[in-house]
Design a protein around this motif. Structure first.
Motif, PDB file in Angstrom:
ATOM      1  N   ARG A  55    -118.457 -76.001-132.763  1.00 47.68           N
ATOM      2  CA  ARG A  55    -119.992 -75.740-131.818  1.00 47.68           C
ATOM      3  C   ARG A  55    -120.098 -77.150-130.865  1.00 47.68           C
ATOM      4  O   ARG A  55    -120.276 -77.464-130.280  1.00 47.68           O
ATOM      5  CB  ARG A  55    -120.295 -74.996-132.602  1.00 47.68           C
ATOM      6  N   GLU A  59    -121.172 -78.009-127.595  1.00 47.49           N
ATOM      7  CA  GLU A  59    -122.370 -78.416-127.420  1.00 47.49           C
ATOM      8  C   GLU A  59    -122.600 -79.801-126.698  1.00 47.49           C
ATOM      9  O   GLU A  59    -123.093 -79.694-125.280  1.00 47.49           O
ATOM     10  CB  GLU A  59    -123.499 -78.218-128.077  1.00 47.49           C
ATOM     11  N   CYS A  62    -121.160 -79.276-122.840  1.00 44.80           N
ATOM     12  CA  CYS A  62    -121.647 -78.326-121.436  1.00 44.80           C
ATOM     13  C   CYS A  62    -122.505 -79.980-121.791  1.00 44.80           C
ATOM     14  O   CYS A  62    -123.043 -79.289-120.702  1.00 44.80           O
ATOM     15  CB  CYS A  62    -122.225 -77.241-122.263  1.00 44.80           C
ATOM     16  N   GLU A  63    -123.235 -80.429-122.391  1.00 48.95           N
ATOM     17  CA  GLU A  63    -124.307 -80.857-121.809  1.00 48.95           C
ATOM     18  C   GLU A  63    -124.189 -81.673-120.552  1.00 48.95           C
ATOM     19  O   GLU A  63    -124.678 -82.392-119.874  1.00 48.95           O
ATOM     20  CB  GLU A  63    -125.195 -81.492-122.909  1.00 48.95           C
ATOM     21  N   THR A  69    -127.954 -78.217-116.661  1.00 47.89           N
ATOM     22  CA  THR A  69    -128.502 -77.907-117.549  1.00 47.89           C
ATOM     23  C   THR A  69    -130.520 -77.577-117.082  1.00 47.89           C
ATOM     24  O   THR A  69    -131.172 -77.282-117.724  1.00 47.89           O
ATOM     25  CB  THR A  69    -128.825 -78.396-119.599  1.00 47.89           C
TER      26      THR A  69
END
Lengths: 79, 79
Positions: A55, A59, A62-63, A69
């Motif tokens: 996880r 994350e 994704c960032e 974002t």
């Protein structure tokens, strides 16, 4: 381990692609469509069985790469 | 009623976009990524409260516009 990352536009961000799909659905005769927003989905195969680490890695992915974002939200599902 | 339609490539269909993302993740230092497949997600706002009708409409939308069923699968979630 399989993971699914869903990236969607934040509320308030214009989505011309979604608007075009909404228009096309109307032109095809589908009534009652109040709105369409398009997003992206990434199905990622990860090695290892540590869900917490997975996880955290997702994350970071994704960032850094998968989502912008400033204008997008992301959601991570691990299975 | 809100619906989410997820369109993903069928197994066996090449996904160069996913491969590029996989390569980029490796270049960013994320090890242990076994594969990436990219798909699309549509968040659709529908009028009316009849779930059966909504599902039938969404299936028709997928067949006609949202998915290329030769190479893509679709999944419908109603909330």
């Amino acid at each position: 381990m399989k993971a699914r990352v869903t990236v969607t536009l934040k509320n308030g961000v214009l989505d011309p692609q979604g608007k075009a799909i909404e228009g096309a659905l109307g032109a095809l005769g589908f009534g009652g469509v109040g709105g369409v927003r398009q997003g992206k989905v990434f199905d990622i195969e990860l090695e290892g069985a540590d869900k917490e680490k997975a996880r955290a890695d997702l994350e970071a992915m994704c960032e850094k790469l998968l989502a912008n974002t400033v204008i997008e939200n992301y959601a991570i599902e691990l299975s």
